[in-house]
Scaffold this motif. Structure first.
Motif, PDB file in Angstrom:
ATOM      1  N   ASN A  26       0.802  -1.223   0.000  1.00 24.66           N
ATOM      2  CA  ASN A  26       0.000   0.000   0.000  1.00 24.66           C
ATOM      3  C   ASN A  26       0.836   1.275   0.000  1.00 24.66           C
ATOM      4  O   ASN A  26       0.919   1.996   0.995  1.00 24.66           O
ATOM      5  CB  ASN A  26      -0.968   0.000   1.188  1.00 24.66           C
ATOM      6  CG  ASN A  26      -1.988  -1.110   1.100  1.00 24.66           C
ATOM      7  OD1 ASN A  26      -2.531  -1.366   0.031  1.00 24.66           O
ATOM      8  ND2 ASN A  26      -2.232  -1.797   2.198  1.00 24.66           N
ATOM      9  N   TYR A  35      -8.185   1.976   1.654  1.00 26.61           N
ATOM     10  CA  TYR A  35      -9.265   1.025   1.902  1.00 26.61           C
ATOM     11  C   TYR A  35     -10.244   1.649   2.893  1.00 26.61           C
ATOM     12  O   TYR A  35      -9.831   2.370   3.812  1.00 26.61           O
ATOM     13  CB  TYR A  35      -8.719  -0.291   2.474  1.00 26.61           C
ATOM     14  CG  TYR A  35      -7.971  -1.139   1.470  1.00 26.61           C
ATOM     15  CD1 TYR A  35      -8.588  -1.542   0.284  1.00 26.61           C
ATOM     16  CD2 TYR A  35      -6.666  -1.543   1.700  1.00 26.61           C
ATOM     17  CE1 TYR A  35      -7.908  -2.328  -0.643  1.00 26.61           C
ATOM     18  CE2 TYR A  35      -5.972  -2.333   0.778  1.00 26.61           C
ATOM     19  CZ  TYR A  35      -6.605  -2.706  -0.394  1.00 26.61           C
ATOM     20  OH  TYR A  35      -5.940  -3.473  -1.302  1.00 26.61           O
ATOM     21  N   ASN A  37     -11.767   0.526   5.417  1.00 22.71           N
ATOM     22  CA  ASN A  37     -11.595   0.143   6.823  1.00 22.71           C
ATOM     23  C   ASN A  37     -10.186   0.432   7.342  1.00 22.71           C
ATOM     24  O   ASN A  37      -9.789  -0.089   8.391  1.00 22.71           O
ATOM     25  CB  ASN A  37     -11.931  -1.335   7.018  1.00 22.71           C
ATOM     26  CG  ASN A  37     -11.046  -2.236   6.160  1.00 22.71           C
ATOM     27  OD1 ASN A  37     -10.360  -1.751   5.264  1.00 22.71           O
ATOM     28  ND2 ASN A  37     -11.062  -3.527   6.441  1.00 22.71           N
ATOM     29  N   GLU A  38      -9.394   1.212   6.593  1.00 20.90           N
ATOM     30  CA  GLU A  38      -8.033   1.504   7.017  1.00 20.90           C
ATOM     31  C   GLU A  38      -7.717   2.975   6.794  1.00 20.90           C
ATOM     32  O   GLU A  38      -7.935   3.501   5.694  1.00 20.90           O
ATOM     33  CB  GLU A  38      -7.033   0.626   6.255  1.00 20.90           C
ATOM     34  CG  GLU A  38      -5.615   0.710   6.804  1.00 20.90           C
ATOM     35  CD  GLU A  38      -4.728  -0.407   6.286  1.00 20.90           C
ATOM     36  OE1 GLU A  38      -3.530  -0.414   6.613  1.00 20.90           O
ATOM     37  OE2 GLU A  38      -5.238  -1.275   5.550  1.00 20.90           O
ATOM     38  N   GLU A  69       0.968  -2.831  -5.545  1.00 22.90           N
ATOM     39  CA  GLU A  69       0.241  -2.096  -4.498  1.00 22.90           C
ATOM     40  C   GLU A  69       0.605  -0.609  -4.493  1.00 22.90           C
ATOM     41  O   GLU A  69       0.852  -0.011  -3.446  1.00 22.90           O
ATOM     42  CB  GLU A  69       0.445  -2.735  -3.127  1.00 22.90           C
ATOM     43  CG  GLU A  69      -0.061  -4.168  -3.068  1.00 22.90           C
ATOM     44  CD  GLU A  69      -0.293  -4.681  -1.651  1.00 22.90           C
ATOM     45  OE1 GLU A  69      -0.390  -3.861  -0.715  1.00 22.90           O
ATOM     46  OE2 GLU A  69      -0.383  -5.911  -1.492  1.00 22.90           O
ATOM     47  N   TRP A  71      -0.795   2.998  -5.011  1.00 19.40           N
ATOM     48  CA  TRP A  71      -2.045   3.754  -5.043  1.00 19.40           C
ATOM     49  C   TRP A  71      -1.871   5.134  -5.673  1.00 19.40           C
ATOM     50  O   TRP A  71      -2.830   5.704  -6.184  1.00 19.40           O
ATOM     51  CB  TRP A  71      -2.615   3.904  -3.631  1.00 19.40           C
ATOM     52  CG  TRP A  71      -3.098   2.635  -3.017  1.00 19.40           C
ATOM     53  CD1 TRP A  71      -2.404   1.783  -2.222  1.00 19.40           C
ATOM     54  CD2 TRP A  71      -4.399   2.055  -3.160  1.00 19.40           C
ATOM     55  NE1 TRP A  71      -3.181   0.710  -1.853  1.00 19.40           N
ATOM     56  CE2 TRP A  71      -4.414   0.855  -2.406  1.00 19.40           C
ATOM     57  CE3 TRP A  71      -5.558   2.442  -3.838  1.00 19.40           C
ATOM     58  CZ2 TRP A  71      -5.542   0.036  -2.333  1.00 19.40           C
ATOM     59  CZ3 TRP A  71      -6.688   1.636  -3.755  1.00 19.40           C
ATOM     60  CH2 TRP A  71      -6.672   0.445  -3.007  1.00 19.40           C
ATOM     61  N   GLU A 100      -8.403   3.977  -7.193  1.00 24.56           N
ATOM     62  CA  GLU A 100      -9.546   3.702  -6.330  1.00 24.56           C
ATOM     63  C   GLU A 100      -9.946   2.238  -6.472  1.00 24.56           C
ATOM     64  O   GLU A 100      -9.859   1.665  -7.559  1.00 24.56           O
ATOM     65  CB  GLU A 100     -10.729   4.600  -6.698  1.00 24.56           C
ATOM     66  CG  GLU A 100     -10.476   6.087  -6.455  1.00 24.56           C
ATOM     67  CD  GLU A 100     -11.697   6.931  -6.762  1.00 24.56           C
ATOM     68  OE1 GLU A 100     -12.739   6.342  -7.135  1.00 24.56           O
ATOM     69  OE2 GLU A 100     -11.603   8.164  -6.643  1.00 24.56           O
ATOM     70  N   THR A 102      -8.772  -0.752  -6.120  1.00 25.34           N
ATOM     71  CA  THR A 102      -7.622  -1.656  -6.019  1.00 25.34           C
ATOM     72  C   THR A 102      -6.357  -0.900  -6.406  1.00 25.34           C
ATOM     73  O   THR A 102      -6.405   0.019  -7.228  1.00 25.34           O
ATOM     74  CB  THR A 102      -7.765  -2.878  -6.953  1.00 25.34           C
ATOM     75  OG1 THR A 102      -7.900  -2.425  -8.304  1.00 25.34           O
ATOM     76  CG2 THR A 102      -8.966  -3.720  -6.563  1.00 25.34           C
TER      77      THR A 102
END
Length: 352
Positions: A26, A35, A37-38, A69, A71, A100, A102
């Motif tokens: 990431n 994400y 939830n992160e 990974e 972003w 966004e 993935t």
């Protein structure tokens, strides 16, 4: 260390080039909530992550560095800059304005970028039905296909890939809420099967892509990335199709070989060859594969794989999201100069 076996030995018949892979865990700009939830990195975390990754890039000193990974392309730029090395090409298609859903794969190189394509859709006829999800006809993380030209003038194809993970693919509603009981073993098994089918479909689509690139040509190809499975797993072997060569010699034209298995150097440290640790078990998920043009002994070889090294000490230093949870792999490849290359047409057919 940057190996150039030819120049050290006073032999100009060889040009060395180094290819490496980095799963970044990431790599995103500060504040980018990658994400739901992160939480995103704060400025301090971001600075630490970029500095750490930059140091790893500097340490491996690859001519071609591939990344998973990613972003934000700008974060990859910052990491390349932090390495202190000069890389004219820094790309991560689809992450230019922040990815966004993935993350994307990326590429940093000293070589000339001749052409680049981001492959999202599967080749025609390669889509597959996934239970409860329907037709699956695209790579979850688009494949990066680049044509690169070395400083010596040799052009080769590069594929950077990140296949579907082994995590169970649970059913979600439009808002992202669970539709299944994740504590039910049968549900977990079926969700894991969905992931396997998706990864298998991506592997088959990648095999079709590799075949279309290699068929009828002798341009070298290198495939690099996180395959989320072991080199001898079914999905990896679908991509490589190396086993087909045993039964059909003509299949070598589109087959791939695991670089670690065909290296020609004398130091084969197989006891440290892993790039990820899952529940205490070491795995080789991050891999480099080559076409027959890099396989010593092949009739159409224009080079070889001199050495493959894994850099994984940081996996034993505890979890920290500013570092990666994957080890890194680097292959030292060699190419013969044009004047030193054999003419296959002038040679008798050989066993390989």
């Amino acid at each position: 260390m940057h190996e150039d076996s030819g120049s050290r030995a006073g032999n100009t018949d060889w040009q060395a080039l180094q290819v490496a892979n980095f799963n970044t865990l990431n790599l995103a700009r500060a504040g980018h909530a990658f994400y739901p939830n992160e939480e995103g990195y704060d400025e301090h975390e971001y600075a630490r992550k970029v500095a750490w990754l930059g140091e790893q890039i500097r340490r491996l000193n690859a001519d071609v560095a591939c990344f998973e990974e990613v972003w934000d392309t700008s974060a990859l730029h910052d990491a390349a800059l932090a390495s202190g090395l000069h890389y004219p090409v820094v790309i991560a298609p689809g992450a230019e304005n922040g990815a966004e859903g993935t993350p994307r794969v990326g590429l940093v190189t000293r070589f000339d970028l001749v052409e680049v394509t981001s492959l999202a859709a599967f080749p025609p006829g390669m889509s597959l039905q996934v239970p409860e999800l329907g037709e699956y006809g695209h790579f979850e993380r688009p494949v990066l296909h680049a044509k690169l030209r070395t400083h010596g003038g040799t052009t080769f194809d590069l594929l950077v890939v990140h296949l579907k993970s082994k995590r169970p693919k649970f059913l979600l509603d439009a808002a992202g809420h669970a539709l299944e009981d994740r504590n039910d073993p049968a549900v977990v098994a079926r969700a894991t099967l969905r992931s396997l089918i998706m990864r298998g479909a991506e592997a088959a689509a990648l095999r079709a892509t590799v075949s279309s690139i290699l068929a009828g040509t002798h341009t070298p190809l290198v495939l690099v990335g996180d395959l989320n499975d072991q080199p001898h797993s079914v999905t990896s072997q679908i991509i490589a199709a190396t086993s087909e060569v045993v039964f059909d010699r003509s299949a070598r034209d589109t087959a791939l070989w695991h670089a670690y298995d065909v290296q020609t150097g004398s130091s084969l440290r197989r006891d440290v060859a892993y790039s990820h640790v899952h529940q205490g078990s070491p795995e080789i998920l991050d891999q480099i594969w080559v076409s027959e043009e890099f396989v010593a002994g092949s009739r159409f070889a224009v080079g070889d794989v001199r050495r493959v090294d894994y850099f994984n000490d940081h996996l034993n230093e505890g979890r920290d999201r500013t570092r990666s949870d994957h080890g890194f792999v680097r292959a030292v490849l060699r190419l013969r100069s044009q004047s030193a290359r054999r003419d296959p047409a002038a040679e008798p057919a050989r066993g390989f």
